[in-house]
Each structure stands twice: as structure tokens, then as C-alpha cells.
Design an enzyme around this catalytic site. Structure first.
Site, mmCIF file in Angstrom:
data_model
loop_
_atom_site.group_PDB
_atom_site.id
_atom_site.type_symbol
_atom_site.label_atom_id
_atom_site.label_comp_id
_atom_site.label_asym_id
_atom_site.label_seq_id
_atom_site.Cartn_x
_atom_site.Cartn_y
_atom_site.Cartn_z
ATOM 1 N N LYS A 38 -10.223 -8.859 5.715
ATOM 2 C CA LYS A 38 -9.694 -9.626 4.583
ATOM 3 C C LYS A 38 -9.915 -11.125 4.828
ATOM 4 O O LYS A 38 -10.235 -11.878 3.896
ATOM 5 C CB LYS A 38 -8.206 -9.334 4.374
ATOM 6 C CG LYS A 38 -7.886 -7.941 3.880
ATOM 7 C CD LYS A 38 -8.449 -7.616 2.498
ATOM 8 C CE LYS A 38 -7.786 -8.378 1.377
ATOM 9 N NZ LYS A 38 -8.238 -7.884 0.041
ATOM 10 N N THR B 171 -4.094 -11.117 1.543
ATOM 11 C CA THR B 171 -2.875 -10.741 2.247
ATOM 12 C C THR B 171 -2.421 -11.847 3.196
ATOM 13 O O THR B 171 -3.237 -12.651 3.665
ATOM 14 C CB THR B 171 -3.156 -9.448 3.057
ATOM 15 O OG1 THR B 171 -2.110 -9.247 3.990
ATOM 16 C CG2 THR B 171 -4.454 -9.545 3.843
ATOM 17 N N ASP B 172 -1.130 -11.830 3.525
ATOM 18 C CA ASP B 172 -0.615 -12.777 4.537
ATOM 19 C C ASP B 172 -1.085 -12.399 5.944
ATOM 20 O O ASP B 172 -0.955 -13.200 6.878
ATOM 21 C CB ASP B 172 0.922 -12.850 4.484
ATOM 22 C CG ASP B 172 1.620 -11.515 4.724
ATOM 23 O OD1 ASP B 172 0.929 -10.481 4.878
ATOM 24 O OD2 ASP B 172 2.870 -11.508 4.764
ATOM 25 N N GLU B 173 -1.622 -11.176 6.094
ATOM 26 C CA GLU B 173 -1.975 -10.717 7.449
ATOM 27 C C GLU B 173 -3.138 -11.520 8.038
ATOM 28 O O GLU B 173 -3.370 -11.483 9.248
ATOM 29 C CB GLU B 173 -2.280 -9.213 7.438
ATOM 30 C CG GLU B 173 -1.100 -8.431 6.881
ATOM 31 C CD GLU B 173 -1.141 -6.934 7.099
ATOM 32 O OE1 GLU B 173 -1.818 -6.470 8.022
ATOM 33 O OE2 GLU B 173 -0.469 -6.231 6.324
ATOM 34 N N VAL C 233 8.962 5.490 13.656
ATOM 35 C CA VAL C 233 9.140 4.035 13.719
ATOM 36 C C VAL C 233 8.378 3.546 14.944
ATOM 37 O O VAL C 233 8.640 3.992 16.066
ATOM 38 C CB VAL C 233 10.642 3.674 13.820
ATOM 39 C CG1 VAL C 233 10.818 2.177 14.004
ATOM 40 C CG2 VAL C 233 11.387 4.162 12.585
ATOM 41 N N TYR D 289 -8.379 -4.564 9.738
ATOM 42 C CA TYR D 289 -8.060 -4.801 8.319
ATOM 43 C C TYR D 289 -7.927 -6.291 8.045
ATOM 44 O O TYR D 289 -8.587 -6.835 7.143
ATOM 45 C CB TYR D 289 -6.761 -4.077 7.940
ATOM 46 C CG TYR D 289 -6.166 -4.558 6.623
ATOM 47 C CD1 TYR D 289 -6.817 -4.353 5.415
ATOM 48 C CD2 TYR D 289 -4.937 -5.250 6.598
ATOM 49 C CE1 TYR D 289 -6.276 -4.797 4.211
ATOM 50 C CE2 TYR D 289 -4.391 -5.698 5.400
ATOM 51 C CZ TYR D 289 -5.058 -5.477 4.213
ATOM 52 O OH TYR D 289 -4.534 -5.931 3.026
#
Ligand code: NAD
Ligand code: TYD
Length: 376
Positions: free
Chosen positions: A181, A151-153, A233, A177
């Protein structure tokens, strides 16, 4: 499992097949379907069927001899060894993970177990399998690939005017998370540098599309809006994500597997930065158009709620490397992809109902209650 020779350069002597972990999840299931459509090459799917794994995603493959599903955990070394020995895959495509940031904040342990330890187990099993091919199948040994889906995270958060993430951006993961990763990415890198394992890593931006579990923003908003429930949101709604339609991600992975340079990482993204509030408003407008609500526009349901702890402000992917080296470009624009997605959820009320009611998990319990993890 039917093994067929379909003329791939992997080996004239070995059947070609790939092993896909996490194949019953959102991206994994889309990948298996896209892979079979595009290549026809058989797939062995390995998935533990956690809350996020749903065999209904693969229901269209029932009776298809090219697909073989195994329920099992990637941390089970004996199982992974036996699958590699039995099916002799030319590649492992590794999707299996705990994938939701909010869950990782509330319960990080499962993320460390699957994302870090699970990746370690797969790497070790792959290393020994790959070494075993050297003597009896040198072509297969040379062609073997381990593709790690990330992931880009892992890169952390960008400010509004920062350039998008390139592959050389420093790792600065902020959530449990993304930290898990990032750790798995480092393991994959180390197994290449230390043992020479032929690895590829992809780091992709936020995906959306069919079969996404309605805990992630877009399916959550669609399913809640249809039931007239508040649309939460976080914070001011101005956090930015870079959205990619899931089948574009799947095609990118397939192309990296075939053309990527060993040991390299490839960022995957659709050049589609949107604020969360823009996403939520777009989904509301599409639902109003496709299935009007007699009470009035769905925007009335938008509710600003307490922000996520440590909420990353902005992700953005610079996808020039994969475009230049591999020749990949997304096929969907955000406008076409989000329309297809909303349509899919409207047309698959039964899938949504099964997921939200937990019916699919009841099926897993009853189907697997009387047996241990199958050996193959
Ligand atoms: P998902 O949560 O929908 O699916 C994960 C799958 O892995 C499920 O089927 C689950 O049953 C399976 N799984 C979990 N633990 C397992 C274990 N120990 N052993 C075997 N199977 C196990 O996730 P997703 O959104 O499809 O993401 C797939 C991969 O892509 C993940 O590695 C994720 O980090 C990465 N990724 C996701 C996104 C996104 O936007 N969703 C973006 C970039 C990268
Ligand atoms: P999410 O889909 O959980 O993906 P990720 O955290 O991996 O980017 O969330 C996407 C964005 O939407 C993120 O900025 C958090 C925000 N969000 C909400 O505002 N409300 C919600 O209910 C959820 C689930 C997410």
C-alpha cells in the site's frame, strides 16, 4: 447503463458518473451504496471478484439503472481503457486491493500484483484518459479526480505514548500488505508531481461494519463466537487499533472527493483506540446480550495464540486535518457502531453462511464460467 445529467459542475456536456474499483468488497460496496443514497450519481463498479469480492453485497442495487457492474481486473489495461472511454467518468475511486495482513504474510505476491502493479495500471490509464479530455472537454479535464484509498498501516507502528499519525508522519510499513500500500501511495504521489494528475489520497484506520469478510478481527470473532469456536487473540491481546465504522469512512471519502485539495493526503479515523482484547470482550458481551448462549458467556472461548510475525503494536490516527479542512466528523461512536455491526451479522445469517461455505464463489464460477471478461 443509463447516463443521466444531474447538474454536477463536472460538465454541462458530459454525463456524470464515477468509476469505483473494488466495489464488491467490504468498504467498496458500502461506499457504492452510501454514494447512491447521498448523491444519486451513477456508478460503474469494477471488481475482479476475488475471494473477498461478493456481489451479494450489492444485491440491493439489482435492476437499479444508476449502477453498472463489470467483472474485471485492474491490471487489465485494455479493459480499464475501454471503461474510461465508454463511460467517461468524472472520477475514479480506487479501493481494489488485497487487504488482509495475515494473507500477505503467507502469500505476498498477489499483494504486489494488485496493490502496486494494479494501481500503476490505473494511474497510467487515468493519465491518458485525463489528457484526452483536455481538448474536447476542458471542464471535464479540470474537474477530473483520481482518489486513492489507502491505510494508516503505511506509517508503521506507534509506541504507547507516541502521538497519533499525522499526514506528515514518515512512511515505515512493516508487513507485505502495508509495504504494497505504501508503494501504491508513492506511485499516486509521483503521478501528481510528475504528470500533474489530479489525485487525492486518504489513509484510514481499521474499519468495521456490514459486509466485512470474516477473516478480519471483528467479523471473525462474531461468526466464530456464534458457532462456539475458539476466538484466537494474537500475542497478549494488547495491540491497539483505531476503529472507524465503515459508513463514516465512506462519507469521508465522498467529502474528500468533492472538497479535497489536489495532491493532498487526508488521514481518516474516529479517535477510537482500543486494544484487541477489549474489542473481543465487547463483542462477546454484545452477543451474550442479543443472543444468549445456553452454555454460558462467550468470553470462555477467548484463546491466546502465537503472535502474528512483525505484528504492529499500535495504530492511531490524528484526524484534525480532514475535520478542519473538509469539515468531516464521524457520525458513529464505537458504542453505537459495534452494536449496529453485531446486530447486522445476527440479522444476516444467510450472507455469513454464503461467505463461510464459499457458496457465493460457486455462484461466481457458474455465472462467469462460459465467458471471458466482459468488455463493459
Ligand atoms: P476487501 O478485501 O474487502 O475488498 C477488496 C476488493 O477488491 C474485493 O472486492 C476484490 O474482489 C477486489 N479486488 C482485489 N483484487 C482485484 C483486482 N486485481 N482487480 C479488481 N478488483 C480486485 O478490502 P476492503 O477492506 O474493502 O478495503 C478496500 C480498500 O480500503 C483497500 O485498498 C484497503 O487497503 C483500504 N483500507 C481498508 C481498511 C480496512 O480496515 N478494511 C482500512 C483502511 C484502508
Ligand atoms: P485485522 O482485522 O487482521 O486488521 P489489521 O491487521 O489490518 O489491523 O486485525 C486487527 C487486529 O486484531 C490486529 O492487531 C491483529 C489482531 N487479530 C487477532 O488477534 N486475532 C485474529 O484472529 C485476527 C484476524 C486479528
Amino acid at each position: 447503463m443509463v447516463s443521466v445529467l444531474i447538474g454536477h459542475p463536472f460538465s454541462a456536456r458530459l454525463p456524470t458518473v464515477i468509476l469505483v474499483t473494488g466495489a464488491a468488497g467490504f468498504i467498496g460496496s458500502n461506499f457504492v451504496l452510501e454514494w447512491l443514497r447521498a448523491t444519486g450519481e451513477p456508478v460503474v463498479s469494477l471488481d475482479a471478484l476475488t475471494y473477498a469480492g461478493n456481489l451479494e453485497n450489492l444485491a440491493s442495487l439489482e435492476g437499479d439503472a444508476r449502477h453498472h457492474f463489470v467483472r474485471g481486473d485492474i491490471t487489465d489495461r485494455a479493459l480499464v481503457d475501454s471503461l474510461l472511454a465508454k463511460h467517461r467518468p468524472r472520477a475514479i475511486v480506487h479501493f481494489a486491493a488485497e487487504s488482509h495482513v495475515d494473507r500477505s504474510i503467507h502469500g505476498p505476491e498477489a499483494f504486489l500484483r494488485t496493490n502496486i502493479h494494479g494501481t500503476f495500471v490505473l494511474l497510467e490509464a487515468a493519465r491518458h484518459y485525463w489528457a484526452s479530455l483536455r481538448g474536447d472537454a476542458p471542464e471535464a479535464h479540470a474537474a477530473f479526480r483520481f482518489l486513492h484509498v489507502s491505510t494508516d498501516e503505511v506509517y508503521g507502528s506507534l509506541a504507547a505514548d507516541d502521538p497519533a499519525f499525522t499526514e506528515t508522519h514518515p512512511y515505515q510499513p512493516n508487513s507485505p500488505y502495508s509495504a504494497s500500500k505504501a508503494a501504491s501511495d508513492h506511485l499516486v504521489r509521483a503521478w501528481h508531481h510528475t504528470y500533474g494528475l489530479p489525485v487525492l489520497t486518504t489513509n484510514c484506520s481499521n474499519n468495521y461494519g456490514p459486509f466485512q469478510f470474516p477473516e478480519k478481527l471483528i467479523p471473525l470473532v462474531i461468526t466464530r463466537a456464534l458457532r462456539g469456536e475458539p476466538l484466537p487473540v494474537y500475542g497478549d491481546g494488547m495491540n491497539v487499533r483505531d476503529w472507524l465504522y465503515v459508513t463514516d469512512h465512506c462519507e469521508a471519502i465522498r467529502m474528500v472527493l468533492e472538497r479535497g485539495r489536489l495532491g493532498e493526503t487526508y488521514n481518516i479515523g474516529g479517535w477510537n483506540e482500543k486494544s484487541n482484547i477489549e474489542i473481543v470482550r465487547t463483542v462477546c458481551a454484545l452477543l451474550d446480550e442479543m443472543q444468549p448462549d445456553s452454555v454460558g458467556p462467550r468470553e470462555r472461548l477467548i484463546t491466546f495464540v502465537t503472535d502474528r510475525p512483525g505484528h504492529d503494536r499500535r495504530y492511531a490516527i490524528d484526524a484534525r486535518k480532514i475535520a478542519d479542512e473538509i469539515g468531516w466528523q464521524p457520525a458513529e461512536t464505537f458504542e453505537t457502531g459495534i452494536r449496529r455491526t453485531v446486530r447486522w451479522y445476527l440479522d444476516h445469517a444467510g450472507w455469513v453462511e454464503g461467505v463461510l461455505s464459499g457458496r457465493y464463489q460457486d455462484w461466481v464460477q457458474s455465472h462467469y464460467a462460459d465467458r471471458d471478461t466482459p468488455a463493459s
